[in-house]
Motif scaffolding. Structure first.
Motif, PDB file in Angstrom:
ATOM      1  N   GLY A  46       3.041   6.025  -4.180  1.00 16.02           N
ATOM      2  CA  GLY A  46       3.822   6.328  -5.382  1.00 16.02           C
ATOM      3  C   GLY A  46       3.776   5.174  -6.352  1.00 16.02           C
ATOM      4  O   GLY A  46       3.455   4.042  -5.985  1.00 16.02           O
ATOM      5  N   PRO A  47       4.106   5.439  -7.633  1.00 21.05           N
ATOM      6  CA  PRO A  47       3.923   4.419  -8.673  1.00 21.05           C
ATOM      7  C   PRO A  47       4.939   3.279  -8.655  1.00 21.05           C
ATOM      8  O   PRO A  47       4.709   2.263  -9.289  1.00 21.05           O
ATOM      9  N   SER A  48       6.044   3.420  -7.941  1.00 16.88           N
ATOM     10  CA  SER A  48       7.005   2.314  -7.855  1.00 16.88           C
ATOM     11  C   SER A  48       6.516   1.301  -6.826  1.00 16.88           C
ATOM     12  O   SER A  48       5.964   1.677  -5.799  1.00 16.88           O
ATOM     13  N   TYR A  49       6.726   0.033  -7.121  1.00 17.42           N
ATOM     14  CA  TYR A  49       6.276  -1.000  -6.191  1.00 17.42           C
ATOM     15  C   TYR A  49       7.239  -2.175  -6.195  1.00 17.42           C
ATOM     16  O   TYR A  49       7.992  -2.372  -7.135  1.00 17.42           O
ATOM     17  N   THR A  50       7.188  -2.930  -5.111  1.00 16.30           N
ATOM     18  CA  THR A  50       8.004  -4.127  -4.923  1.00 16.30           C
ATOM     19  C   THR A  50       7.073  -5.333  -4.836  1.00 16.30           C
ATOM     20  O   THR A  50       5.842  -5.169  -4.749  1.00 16.30           O
ATOM     21  N   LEU A  51       7.649  -6.504  -4.789  1.00  9.39           N
ATOM     22  CA  LEU A  51       6.827  -7.703  -4.611  1.00  9.39           C
ATOM     23  C   LEU A  51       6.078  -7.662  -3.278  1.00  9.39           C
ATOM     24  O   LEU A  51       4.879  -7.975  -3.236  1.00  9.39           O
ATOM     25  N   PRO A  52       6.718  -7.239  -2.160  1.00  5.98           N
ATOM     26  CA  PRO A  52       5.946  -7.093  -0.915  1.00  5.98           C
ATOM     27  C   PRO A  52       4.792  -6.085  -1.032  1.00  5.98           C
ATOM     28  O   PRO A  52       3.744  -6.270  -0.420  1.00  5.98           O
ATOM     29  N   ASP A  53       4.975  -5.032  -1.836  1.00  2.95           N
ATOM     30  CA  ASP A  53       3.868  -4.102  -2.074  1.00  2.95           C
ATOM     31  C   ASP A  53       2.708  -4.825  -2.758  1.00  2.95           C
ATOM     32  O   ASP A  53       1.542  -4.626  -2.400  1.00  2.95           O
ATOM     33  N   LEU A  54       3.028  -5.655  -3.740  1.00  2.00           N
ATOM     34  CA  LEU A  54       1.962  -6.394  -4.433  1.00  2.00           C
ATOM     35  C   LEU A  54       1.237  -7.333  -3.479  1.00  2.00           C
ATOM     36  O   LEU A  54       0.021  -7.522  -3.587  1.00  2.00           O
ATOM     37  N   GLU A  55       1.959  -7.905  -2.524  1.00  2.00           N
ATOM     38  CA  GLU A  55       1.309  -8.760  -1.534  1.00  2.00           C
ATOM     39  C   GLU A  55       0.368  -7.942  -0.654  1.00  2.00           C
ATOM     40  O   GLU A  55      -0.740  -8.381  -0.339  1.00  2.00           O
ATOM     41  N   GLU A  56       0.811  -6.745  -0.277  1.00  2.00           N
ATOM     42  CA  GLU A  56      -0.052  -5.872   0.523  1.00  2.00           C
ATOM     43  C   GLU A  56      -1.278  -5.444  -0.283  1.00  2.00           C
ATOM     44  O   GLU A  56      -2.393  -5.379   0.235  1.00  2.00           O
ATOM     45  N   ILE A  57      -1.069  -5.169  -1.565  1.00  5.15           N
ATOM     46  CA  ILE A  57      -2.186  -4.823  -2.448  1.00  5.15           C
ATOM     47  C   ILE A  57      -3.158  -5.993  -2.552  1.00  5.15           C
ATOM     48  O   ILE A  57      -4.380  -5.813  -2.510  1.00  5.15           O
ATOM     49  N   ALA A  58      -2.647  -7.207  -2.670  1.00  2.50           N
ATOM     50  CA  ALA A  58      -3.509  -8.391  -2.737  1.00  2.50           C
ATOM     51  C   ALA A  58      -4.354  -8.514  -1.477  1.00  2.50           C
ATOM     52  O   ALA A  58      -5.568  -8.775  -1.560  1.00  2.50           O
ATOM     53  N   CYS A  59      -3.745  -8.299  -0.319  1.00  2.00           N
ATOM     54  CA  CYS A  59      -4.501  -8.357   0.941  1.00  2.00           C
ATOM     55  C   CYS A  59      -5.572  -7.275   0.972  1.00  2.00           C
ATOM     56  O   CYS A  59      -6.715  -7.525   1.395  1.00  2.00           O
ATOM     57  N   GLY A  60      -5.225  -6.081   0.518  1.00  3.11           N
ATOM     58  CA  GLY A  60      -6.196  -4.990   0.473  1.00  3.11           C
ATOM     59  C   GLY A  60      -7.335  -5.281  -0.482  1.00  3.11           C
ATOM     60  O   GLY A  60      -8.498  -4.971  -0.192  1.00  3.11           O
ATOM     61  N   GLN A  61      -7.033  -5.891  -1.629  1.00  7.30           N
ATOM     62  CA  GLN A  61      -8.095  -6.228  -2.583  1.00  7.30           C
ATOM     63  C   GLN A  61      -9.046  -7.259  -1.976  1.00  7.30           C
ATOM     64  O   GLN A  61     -10.261  -7.146  -2.109  1.00  7.30           O
ATOM     65  N   LEU A  62      -8.496  -8.236  -1.287  1.00  8.71           N
ATOM     66  CA  LEU A  62      -9.343  -9.237  -0.631  1.00  8.71           C
ATOM     67  C   LEU A  62     -10.239  -8.587   0.427  1.00  8.71           C
ATOM     68  O   LEU A  62     -11.423  -8.934   0.541  1.00  8.71           O
ATOM     69  N   ARG A  63      -9.695  -7.641   1.196  1.00 10.63           N
ATOM     70  CA  ARG A  63     -10.509  -6.928   2.195  1.00 10.63           C
ATOM     71  C   ARG A  63     -11.636  -6.153   1.523  1.00 10.63           C
ATOM     72  O   ARG A  63     -12.775  -6.164   1.992  1.00 10.63           O
TER      73      ARG A  63
END
Length: 187
Positions: A46-63
């Motif tokens: 969903g389009p709502s996100y938290t700071l922990p979501d952004l951290e998970e997104i950062a990890c996914g982008q690195l992968r």
């Protein structure tokens, strides 16, 4: 003989053609590209996100980047492309939450792209349920540009219609790869 594999990031504000350009360049150079992990993540959660979501997104982008790099290297390709980078996460974290996690800032300072293509906001806004700030694109462009200047990144601003962006980007990547390498690549 091919030179060391080059890493090219395509970054910038929303609705500037990053994904389109990443796909086009990967197809032209017969190589891989790392898709924007945030899109898949937010489409799922969903389009709502938290700071922990952004951290998970950062990890996914690195992968995604690691997978694209490994595949390009296995294929003997001289370059691969990244549709966005951790700078995007930093900009969104600071805008939405007033801070960016230290580990992301540290990783940005350690990460190296041989070339960063900063896409300008001179394309029309295309509405999308995951896009948030149509009236802040110029502001965000300036934030990205200043961050790249502060990092002393090798970057270029890419502007114009989609075809013009593609031509500019190809010219910049050809220059990065050097005439010997780019001549070995099929058109």
């Amino acid at each position: 003989m091919l030179k060391t594999m080059r890493r090219v990031a395509i970054t910038g504000p929303e609705s500037t053609g990053k994904t389109t350009l990443s796909r086009q360049l990967a197809a032209h150079y017969h190589t891989t590209w790392a898709p924007e992990y945030a899109r898949a993540y937010l489409e799922d959660k969903g389009p709502s996100y938290t700071l922990p979501d952004l951290e998970e997104i950062a990890c996914g982008q690195l992968r995604e980047e690691e997978l694209a790099a490994a595949e390009a290297q296995a294929q003997g390709q001289p370059v691969f492309f990244c549709d966005t980078d951790l700078l995007v996460i930093k900009v969104w974290a600071e805008h939405a939450f007033g801070q960016c996690p230290d580990w992301i800032l540290q990783r940005i300072s350690q990460q190296h792209y041989d070339l960063v293509l900063l896409l300008n906001v001179d394309l029309p806004w295309e509405p999308d349920p995951l896009r948030e700030h149509p009236h802040l694109r110029q502001h965000f462009f300036q934030v990205y540009q200043q961050a790249l200047l502060d990092q002393h990144a090798n970057f270029a601003v890419v502007s114009g219609a989609l075809e013009q962006r593609y031509e500019q980007a190809r010219s910049l990547v050809d220059e990065l790869l050097g005439s010997q390498t780019s001549m070995q690549l099929p058109n």
